[in-house]
Design an enzyme around this catalytic site. Structure first.
Site, short mmCIF file in Angstrom:
data_model
loop_
_atom_site.label_atom_id
_atom_site.label_comp_id
_atom_site.label_asym_id
_atom_site.label_seq_id
_atom_site.Cartn_x
_atom_site.Cartn_y
_atom_site.Cartn_z
N ARG A 97 1.12 -1.36 0.20
CA ARG A 97 -0.08 0.09 -0.05
C ARG A 97 0.79 1.39 0.00
O ARG A 97 1.47 1.62 1.13
CB ARG A 97 -1.04 -0.05 1.39
CG ARG A 97 -1.66 1.19 1.42
CD ARG A 97 -2.76 1.17 2.39
NE ARG A 97 -3.32 2.53 2.74
CZ ARG A 97 -3.42 3.49 3.49
NH1 ARG A 97 -2.60 2.97 4.63
NH2 ARG A 97 -3.53 3.94 3.45
N ASN A 329 -7.49 1.61 9.91
CA ASN A 329 -5.84 2.34 10.66
C ASN A 329 -6.21 1.60 11.88
O ASN A 329 -6.65 2.92 12.12
CB ASN A 329 -5.71 3.30 10.46
CG ASN A 329 -4.74 3.51 8.49
OD1 ASN A 329 -4.94 2.38 7.85
ND2 ASN A 329 -4.41 4.29 8.17
#
Ligand SMILES: *[C@@H]1O[C@H](CO)[C@@H](O)[C@H](O)[C@H]1NC(C)=O
Length: 507
Positions: A97, A329
């Site tokens: 990512r 996250n």
């Protein structure tokens, strides 16, 4: 399998340690690492890149960074594409990512001028990854707004939604043939609360009690515009998915009193509900209890309107449901109290609006970052909560990580304990029936940690910021992560024989 059924049936606890080792991640679970453009790329003004808000702030106001450093060179990933992909191969990653720098692609922020050198850099990175079957997971915005757009108000200006849509179109047109997983925004809370509602991220606006809420509304509309652009014009031919990543730490009640439970709920609404509720809830709009609280406080404080704006019905309907997955996250947890552990906050401000206390038990393992401790089973707590609340969407954990100081060097045993605990908690989450599809560690390598500069390091690879080559060296945790990915299990007895890294066959 219906989620509600699965969740109520499975009690997650108390396997003997020997049984735990046999718990395994599915073969199609995607493991990777994450980074962000400003934190690793460097080359801040090379090949036509425009200035962004971190360039501007670190150059004009350097004392806000604890070591007065900046991302001018950072890990110099702009010049290290091959080495970065080599590290992904060493670890055996399924995915990587990274984020695109808006001002590297559109130097003025607007789509009038596309910087071909910027497009080339990302094309090279994507193509190098695909050679080795490493899937790109690409974030369009990880905090580095073009400075010109900030001067026009940034996320306080509703036009940000149109500017972002224009940028997204250029991105989908150039990279969508090869990128199948898109994240519009990384961590709206950090953009809106830290950047506009306080002073801990660029543009350090410190418009407390007002900036967070304005930014939140405009940001989720900008997200929805990019989502529908992809959905309506690109998805049929490109076949990918588009979501958003929200920071979801766990906020549980300090005691089982109703007051503490409500206090924890208010804190969750303030932290992530502001961004998740408009997109993922069935009704849409901002979280109700928080909205009521802000309206009441605003009236007491003499404002002729609530500091939290409303969505029109049309806006509500436009935003809700606008995501193919929920990116999370997750780093840590806090215990929340209605009456204890209260702190002083500016009036007005988000934290004054909710007025709750927070507590971290001293026995939780502490990282180099004051805010980051190992909170037991917090991935499970956060994700089962979200899954129940939002009808079990597809989840990806798009960041999870641990910091050390520069003096830790390569022997990062605390990071290993943290990652093993995260893997246990993810296995609990999967067993509960949550639709979790992948996991990215933060971070592949050490990088510029925003206002903390290079004093808090999160890398599986150490970066030597004093060498011109920015030499990368694997830490012990890199070997342990690699082994967990290879076996799809947690082997507590695994110890790397040496810290010499190689690429396994097939990578
Ligand atoms: C931020 O704003 C608050 C008032 O809302 C004030 O108390 C605080 O001192 C400001 N901080 C800075 C660094 O300007």
């Amino acid at each position: 399998m219906k989620f509600a059924v699965a969740l109520s049936l499975v009690a997650v606890c108390c396997h003997a340690a020997t049984v735990k080792h046999e718990r395994r991640f599915p073969d199609d679970f995607i493991f990777g690492c994450a980074t962000a453009a400003y934190q690793i790329e460097g080359a801040w003004n090379e090949d036509g890149k425009g200035e962004n808000i971190w360039d501007y702030m670190t150059h004009n106001n350097p004392t806000v960074i604890v070591d007065q450093s900046n991302g001018d060179v950072a890990a110099d990933s702009y010049h290290n594409v091959e080495r970065d992909v080599e590290m992904m191969r060493e670890l055996g990653l399924d995915a990587y990512r990274f984020s695109l720098s808006w001002s590297r692609i559109l130097p003025t922020g607007f789509a009038n001028e596309v910087n071909q050198a910027g497009i080339n850099y990302y094309n090279n990175l994507i193509n190098e990854m695909l050679k080795y079957n490493i899937q790109p997971l690409v974030t369009l915005y990880h905090w580095d707004l073009p400075q010109r757009l900030q001067e026009l108000g940034g996320f306080a200006n509703p036009l940000i939604a149109d500017w972002f849509e224009d940028y997204a179109r250029v991105v989908f047109e150039n990279f969508g043939d090869r990128v199948k997983l898109w994240i519009t925004f990384n961590e709206p809370r950090e953009i809106c609360y830290e950047g506009y509602g306080s002073n801990t991220k660029a543009p350090i606006l410190n418009a407390t009690g007002v900036g967070t809420y304005l930014c939140a509304k405009h940001l989720v509309i900008a997200h929805a515009k990019a989502y529908y652009l992809y959905n309506n014009e690109f998805k049929a031919s490109q076949g990918g998915e588009c979501g958003i990543t929200i920071s979801v730490n766990w906020f549980g009640p300090l005691t089982d009193s109703e007051e503490d439970e409500f206090a924890a709920e208010l804190r969750r609404q303030a932290e992530w509900g502001l961004y998740a509720e408009p997109i993922f809830s069935a009704e849409g709009g901002f979280p109700k209890e928080l909205a009521a609280r802000v309206a009441e406080k605003s009236a007491q404080q003499g404002y002729p309107w609530s500091r939290m704006p409303e969505f029109t019905e049309e806006e509500k309907n436009f935003v809700r449901g606008a995501s193919d997955f929920f990116g999370v996250n997750h780093y840590t947890g806090l215990l929340i109290s209605a009456t204890e552990h209260m702190q002083q906050h500016p009036v007005p401000s988000l934290l004054d609006d909710i007025g709750v206390g927070s507590y971290v038990p001293p026995e939780w393992l502490q990282s180099a970052s004051p805010w980051l401790t190992l909170s037991p089973n917090s991935i499970y707590n956060a994700l089962t909560h979200l899954a129940r609340k939002y009808n079990n969407p597809v989840f990806y954990i798009t960041e999870n990580g641990w910091s050390n100081t520069p003096s830790t060097g390569l022997q990062d045993d605390d990071r290993i304990s943290y990652y093993r605990a995260s893997f246990e908690s993810m296995l609990n989450t999967l067993e509960a029936g949550v639709n979790l599809k992948g996991y990215m560690t933060w971070s592949l390598m050490d990088n510029f940690e925003w206002l903390l500069g290079y004093t808090e390091l999160f890398g599986l690879y150490e970066v030597d910021f004093n060498s011109p080559e920015r030499t990368r060296t694997p830490r012990k945790s890199a070997f342990v992560y690699k082994e967990m990915l290879r076996t799809r299990t947690i082997d507590y007895s695994y110890e790397p024989q040496s810290l010499v890294m190689t690429i396994d066959e097939g990578h």
